[in-house]
Design a protein around this motif. Structure first.
Motif, PDB file in Angstrom:
ATOM      1  N   ALA A 133       0.854  -1.185   0.000  1.00 48.64           N
ATOM      2  CA  ALA A 133       0.000   0.000   0.000  1.00 48.64           C
ATOM      3  C   ALA A 133       0.886   1.231   0.000  1.00 48.64           C
ATOM      4  CB  ALA A 133      -0.929   0.003   1.212  1.00 48.64           C
ATOM      5  N   VAL A 134       0.358   2.322  -0.537  1.00 51.35           N
ATOM      6  CA  VAL A 134       1.128   3.555  -0.682  1.00 51.35           C
ATOM      7  C   VAL A 134       0.387   4.703  -0.028  1.00 51.35           C
ATOM      8  CG1 VAL A 134       2.070   5.224  -2.328  1.00 51.35           C
ATOM      9  CG2 VAL A 134       2.213   2.779  -2.811  1.00 51.35           C
ATOM     10  N   ARG A 135       1.146   5.522   0.703  1.00 54.03           N
ATOM     11  CA  ARG A 135       0.637   6.813   1.189  1.00 54.03           C
ATOM     12  C   ARG A 135       1.552   7.900   0.651  1.00 54.03           C
ATOM     13  NH1 ARG A 135       0.485   8.581   6.204  1.00 54.03           N
ATOM     14  NH2 ARG A 135      -1.359   9.844   5.812  1.00 54.03           N
ATOM     15  N   LEU A 136       0.987   8.829  -0.081  1.00 54.33           N
ATOM     16  CA  LEU A 136       1.766   9.962  -0.590  1.00 54.33           C
ATOM     17  C   LEU A 136       1.096  11.238  -0.116  1.00 54.33           C
ATOM     18  CD1 LEU A 136       1.003  10.383  -4.385  1.00 54.33           C
ATOM     19  CD2 LEU A 136       0.159   8.437  -3.129  1.00 54.33           C
ATOM     20  N   VAL A 137       1.794  11.950   0.743  1.00 49.98           N
ATOM     21  CA  VAL A 137       1.237  13.111   1.418  1.00 49.98           C
ATOM     22  C   VAL A 137       1.849  14.372   0.832  1.00 49.98           C
ATOM     23  CG1 VAL A 137       0.887  14.248   3.640  1.00 49.98           C
ATOM     24  CG2 VAL A 137       0.955  11.743   3.503  1.00 49.98           C
ATOM     25  N   GLU A 138       0.997  15.300   0.433  1.00 48.24           N
ATOM     26  CA  GLU A 138       1.479  16.572  -0.106  1.00 48.24           C
ATOM     27  C   GLU A 138       2.158  17.363   1.006  1.00 48.24           C
ATOM     28  OE1 GLU A 138      -0.501  20.632  -1.926  1.00 48.24           O
ATOM     29  OE2 GLU A 138      -1.430  18.697  -2.392  1.00 48.24           O
ATOM     30  N   ILE A 139       3.386  17.799   0.763  1.00 49.18           N
ATOM     31  CA  ILE A 139       4.136  18.495   1.810  1.00 49.18           C
ATOM     32  C   ILE A 139       4.527  19.916   1.437  1.00 49.18           C
ATOM     33  CG2 ILE A 139       5.056  16.380   2.838  1.00 49.18           C
ATOM     34  CD1 ILE A 139       7.648  16.871   1.314  1.00 49.18           C
ATOM     35  N   ASP A 140       4.623  20.218   0.130  1.00 48.59           N
ATOM     36  CA  ASP A 140       5.119  21.536  -0.240  1.00 48.59           C
ATOM     37  C   ASP A 140       4.840  21.774  -1.716  1.00 48.59           C
ATOM     38  OD1 ASP A 140       6.240  23.990   0.001  1.00 48.59           O
ATOM     39  OD2 ASP A 140       8.323  23.313   0.102  1.00 48.59           O
ATOM     40  N   THR A 141       4.868  23.045  -2.103  1.00 45.23           N
ATOM     41  CA  THR A 141       4.783  23.417  -3.504  1.00 45.23           C
ATOM     42  C   THR A 141       6.051  24.150  -3.877  1.00 45.23           C
ATOM     43  OG1 THR A 141       2.378  23.595  -3.407  1.00 45.23           O
ATOM     44  CG2 THR A 141       3.487  24.691  -5.248  1.00 45.23           C
TER      45      THR A 141
ATOM     46  N   GLN B 112       5.197  23.114  -8.879  1.00 40.99           N
ATOM     47  CA  GLN B 112       5.079  21.664  -8.824  1.00 40.99           C
ATOM     48  C   GLN B 112       4.893  21.227  -7.377  1.00 40.99           C
ATOM     49  OE1 GLN B 112       8.662  20.269 -10.987  1.00 40.99           O
ATOM     50  NE2 GLN B 112       7.226  19.246 -12.353  1.00 40.99           N
ATOM     51  N   THR B 113       3.896  20.378  -7.161  1.00 39.91           N
ATOM     52  CA  THR B 113       3.617  19.882  -5.813  1.00 39.91           C
ATOM     53  C   THR B 113       4.603  18.781  -5.444  1.00 39.91           C
ATOM     54  OG1 THR B 113       1.281  20.370  -6.120  1.00 39.91           O
ATOM     55  CG2 THR B 113       1.858  18.904  -4.311  1.00 39.91           C
ATOM     56  N   GLN B 114       5.046  18.801  -4.187  1.00 37.00           N
ATOM     57  CA  GLN B 114       5.979  17.800  -3.694  1.00 37.00           C
ATOM     58  C   GLN B 114       5.253  16.847  -2.754  1.00 37.00           C
ATOM     59  OE1 GLN B 114       9.382  19.564  -1.813  1.00 37.00           O
ATOM     60  NE2 GLN B 114      10.829  18.181  -2.793  1.00 37.00           N
ATOM     61  N   TYR B 115       5.617  15.563  -2.801  1.00 44.18           N
ATOM     62  CA  TYR B 115       4.949  14.543  -2.002  1.00 44.18           C
ATOM     63  C   TYR B 115       5.973  13.748  -1.198  1.00 44.18           C
ATOM     64  CZ  TYR B 115       1.086  15.394  -5.251  1.00 44.18           C
ATOM     65  OH  TYR B 115       0.101  15.977  -5.997  1.00 44.18           O
ATOM     66  N   SER B 116       5.551  13.377   0.012  1.00 42.31           N
ATOM     67  CA  SER B 116       6.299  12.419   0.820  1.00 42.31           C
ATOM     68  C   SER B 116       5.657  11.055   0.612  1.00 42.31           C
ATOM     69  CB  SER B 116       6.249  12.814   2.301  1.00 42.31           C
ATOM     70  OG  SER B 116       6.790  11.797   3.106  1.00 42.31           O
ATOM     71  N   VAL B 117       6.455  10.048   0.206  1.00 45.54           N
ATOM     72  CA  VAL B 117       5.926   8.745  -0.196  1.00 45.54           C
ATOM     73  C   VAL B 117       6.386   7.669   0.769  1.00 45.54           C
ATOM     74  CG1 VAL B 117       5.844   7.012  -2.019  1.00 45.54           C
ATOM     75  CG2 VAL B 117       5.898   9.443  -2.615  1.00 45.54           C
ATOM     76  N   SER B 118       5.431   6.821   1.195  1.00 46.72           N
ATOM     77  CA  SER B 118       5.729   5.662   2.033  1.00 46.72           C
ATOM     78  C   SER B 118       5.104   4.428   1.405  1.00 46.72           C
ATOM     79  CB  SER B 118       5.185   5.856   3.454  1.00 46.72           C
ATOM     80  OG  SER B 118       5.771   6.976   4.076  1.00 46.72           O
ATOM     81  N   LEU B 119       5.876   3.357   1.331  1.00 50.99           N
ATOM     82  CA  LEU B 119       5.407   2.078   0.800  1.00 50.99           C
ATOM     83  C   LEU B 119       5.296   1.087   1.952  1.00 50.99           C
ATOM     84  CD1 LEU B 119       4.778   0.183  -1.629  1.00 50.99           C
ATOM     85  CD2 LEU B 119       7.223  -0.376  -1.654  1.00 50.99           C
ATOM     86  N   TYR B 120       4.093   0.550   2.171  1.00 50.37           N
ATOM     87  CA  TYR B 120       3.838  -0.408   3.248  1.00 50.37           C
ATOM     88  C   TYR B 120       3.786  -1.812   2.658  1.00 50.37           C
ATOM     89  CZ  TYR B 120       2.481   3.585   6.169  1.00 50.37           C
ATOM     90  OH  TYR B 120       2.478   4.762   6.882  1.00 50.37           O
ATOM     91  N   THR B 121       4.663  -2.684   3.114  1.00 53.57           N
ATOM     92  CA  THR B 121       4.611  -4.085   2.721  1.00 53.57           C
ATOM     93  C   THR B 121       4.148  -4.908   3.916  1.00 53.57           C
ATOM     94  OG1 THR B 121       6.896  -4.597   3.347  1.00 53.57           O
ATOM     95  CG2 THR B 121       6.530  -3.625   1.156  1.00 53.57           C
ATOM     96  N   ASP B 122       4.269  -6.236   3.834  1.00 58.12           N
ATOM     97  CA  ASP B 122       3.808  -7.071   4.933  1.00 58.12           C
ATOM     98  C   ASP B 122       4.763  -7.092   6.116  1.00 58.12           C
ATOM     99  OD1 ASP B 122       5.830  -8.428   3.730  1.00 58.12           O
ATOM    100  OD2 ASP B 122       4.760 -10.345   3.563  1.00 58.12           O
TER     101      ASP B 122
ATOM    102  N   ILE C  16       9.083  13.574  -3.895  1.00 55.00           N
ATOM    103  CA  ILE C  16       8.935  13.493  -5.349  1.00 55.00           C
ATOM    104  C   ILE C  16       7.917  14.518  -5.812  1.00 55.00           C
ATOM    105  CG2 ILE C  16       9.476  11.026  -5.342  1.00 55.00           C
ATOM    106  CD1 ILE C  16       6.442  10.555  -5.849  1.00 55.00           C
ATOM    107  N   THR C  17       7.905  14.769  -7.115  1.00 56.61           N
ATOM    108  CA  THR C  17       6.893  15.613  -7.736  1.00 56.61           C
ATOM    109  C   THR C  17       5.961  14.723  -8.536  1.00 56.61           C
ATOM    110  OG1 THR C  17       8.187  15.964  -9.733  1.00 56.61           O
ATOM    111  CG2 THR C  17       8.570  17.493  -7.908  1.00 56.61           C
ATOM    112  N   GLN C  18       4.974  15.331  -9.193  1.00 52.27           N
ATOM    113  CA  GLN C  18       4.000  14.547  -9.940  1.00 52.27           C
ATOM    114  C   GLN C  18       4.622  13.870 -11.157  1.00 52.27           C
ATOM    115  OE1 GLN C  18       0.293  16.442 -10.036  1.00 52.27           O
ATOM    116  NE2 GLN C  18      -0.702  15.025 -11.423  1.00 52.27           N
TER     117      GLN C  18
END
Length: 501
Positions: free
Chosen positions: A188-196, A201-211, A220-222
């Motif tokens: 599962a992925v959570r990408l939270v907008e943190i800054d412009t 360009q909008t910047q995102y903080s990305v987290s990948l949840y595995t088992d 990252i940007t879009q």
């Protein structure tokens, strides 16, 4: 690498820029054959999925969110009227909010009940539910399900070793499944907008949840591209700790199918408002032989006087024979069939509720004198449709407590062994309790005092039995009517309210 995701296909943008109808790409599930598909080549596949989610799926969610807030995109984006002096009202109606609230209220306004056979396990579940205010969480999840066709929750342990479960924003969350028949969640992925950024360009903080871990990436940007891993933290759930809830197998919102009808209702209501305003500002036509006020701007002054005072006073002219000529003044109004317009609005209004399977509570037939059976027939279609949503919701609730149970294979504080939790919904509907009680008593079927007390809104069986026991100890006559018991206003003592000696 076996990939079955249709997000890789060259799908056209949503209706060439229009927000509705939605393209198929806006609501697909993301499928991969294994977790390696996501992690290979610097998470290149994961980057593609994230970009597709931002480009295709978020716009659909935004439209559905707007329609629940009365910010209906179609009526606000329609072209302006060409005539500058014509009214141009935009009347938006938040049917989406009414429909979503009814779905959430019907299913979760009365808190969902969670039960297991073992008392110690039941206590742990009750403690978990109370700590996380699960009753409110369930209602929020169901409201999102009704709006978007999907909802998400995240389980985690905080720094105080408390087990938490929280709502996760649908604009920031999605689950990736395997392509087997079981559709097991792989990540599962959570990408939270943190800054412009400066270039907008909008910047995102990305987290990948595995088992077994949570992997975070550099902002990252879009545009996304490949991802650079910055950190990895283990968790102890043995499963992906983000759970997806859905309205049905297609993940459609409850008012998604009637957006075109809502747009039509907005349009006709707005046009009616424009007509009513235009009538007030209708064109005044003056015909005949009259004398305008003297001066260079006589006609303009005449018009200003009419606008300011609402009175038209004209002096007629004379013909060759010295007789006064006639003058006529009248407004020219556009033709408008108000009856047909009102009938059309009412038909759209009824169709919106009928097509969404949600009862129209403004209908006069929902009167208080309707019997319980009659009321159930009025919501029969809704109950058939809501069954899909409730069954799907129940499966996801089961996963919530499965996660809580598997947590304790590594840590303390959860269920000692996973035990299936029984989930019971109580529909929030008015019931003709008096009719049912009367039917049973007429049939000679006795009802316990506890059951009778539980039907009242002002007390419960335990409280009332305790009150009766206390009165009995105080030797109060419980058969004496309350109106015959009076109190001394000065001393506060009970006195006899019967005949004077």
């Amino acid at each position: 690498m076996a990939v079955v995701n249709n997000f890789e296909r060259d799908i056209k943008s949503i209706m060439n820029g229009e927000s509705f109808p939605f393209d198929t790409a806006s609501n697909i599930n993301y499928l991969v054959s294994s977790l390696d598909d996501l992690t290979n080549n610097n998470y290149l596949m994961l980057g593609k999925i994230i970009k597709h989610f931002l480009d295709y799926q978020v716009p659909r969610l935004q439209v559905l969110d707007e329609y629940s807030k009365g910010l209906n995109s179609t009526i606000y984006s329609r072209p302006k009227r060409q005539e500058e002096n014509k009214a141009d009202y935009r009347r938006a109606h938040n049917f989406g909010k009414i429909i979503a609230q009814f779905v959430a209220g019907y299913t979760t306004s009365v808190p969902v009940k969670y039960t297991v056979g073992d008392d110690s396990e039941q206590k742990l579940i009750d403690t978990f539910n109370e700590y996380n205010d699960v009753a409110t969480l369930d209602n929020e999840l169901m409201y999102d399900v009704a709006k978007y066709g999907r909802a998400y929750e995240l389980q985690y342990r905080d720094e105080n070793s408390n087990n938490n479960v929280k709502l996760s924003n649908v604009f920031e969350t999605f689950v990736i499944y395997d392509n087997t028949i079981e559709r097991n969640p792989l990540a599962a992925v959570r990408l939270v907008e943190i800054d412009t950024l400066d270039n907008n360009q909008t910047q995102y903080s990305v987290s990948l949840y595995t088992d077994n871990e949570i992997i975070t990436f550099a902002n990252i940007t879009q545009a996304v591209g490949s991802l650079k891993e910055t950190d990895s933290t283990p968790h102890f759930y043995n499963q992906v700790p983000i759970i997806e809830y859905s309205s049905n197998r297609y993940r459609t919102g409850w008012y998604e199918d009637v957006i075109s009808l809502i747009d039509a209702y907005d349009a006709v209501n707005s046009d009616t408002s424009n007509y009513m305003t235009d009538v007030v500002n209708s064109l005044l036509v003056i015909s005949g032989d009259f004398q305008a006020p003297n001066g260079k701007d006589g006609v303009s002054q005449l018009i200003n006087n009419i606008k300011q005072y609402g009175v038209l006073a004209l002096q007629s002219g004379t013909d060759r024979e010295g007789n006064s000529t006639s003058i006529d003044a009248k407004y020219i109004n556009p033709e408008f069939n108000s009856t047909a317009s009102e009938n059309y609005q009412q038909r759209l209004f009824k169709d919106i509720f009928m097509m969404s399977n949600v009862p129209n509570l403004a209908d006069e037939s929902f009167g208080g004198n309707a019997s319980g059976v009659a009321m159930r027939y009025k919501i029969f279609g809704f109950e058939q449709a809501i069954a899909q949503t409730m069954n799907s919701f129940k499966r996801s609730l089961g996963r919530r407590y499965e996660l809580l149970g598997t947590l304790t294979s590594n840590l303390k504080g959860g269920l000692s062994n996973y035990v299936p939790v029984n989930v019971t919904f109580t529909p929030n509907l008015p019931y003709a309790v008096s009719e049912e009680v009367q039917m049973l008593t007429n049939a000679g079927i006795p009802l316990s005092r506890k059951t009778m007390y539980d039907q009242t809104h002002f007390t419960d069986a335990t409280t009332e039995e305790n009150n009766l026991a206390n009165e009995k100890e105080e030797q109060l006559d419980q058969s004496e009517p309350m109106n015959d018991i009076k109190f001394d206003s000065d001393k506060g003592d009970e006195v006899d309210g019967g005949q004077e000696e």
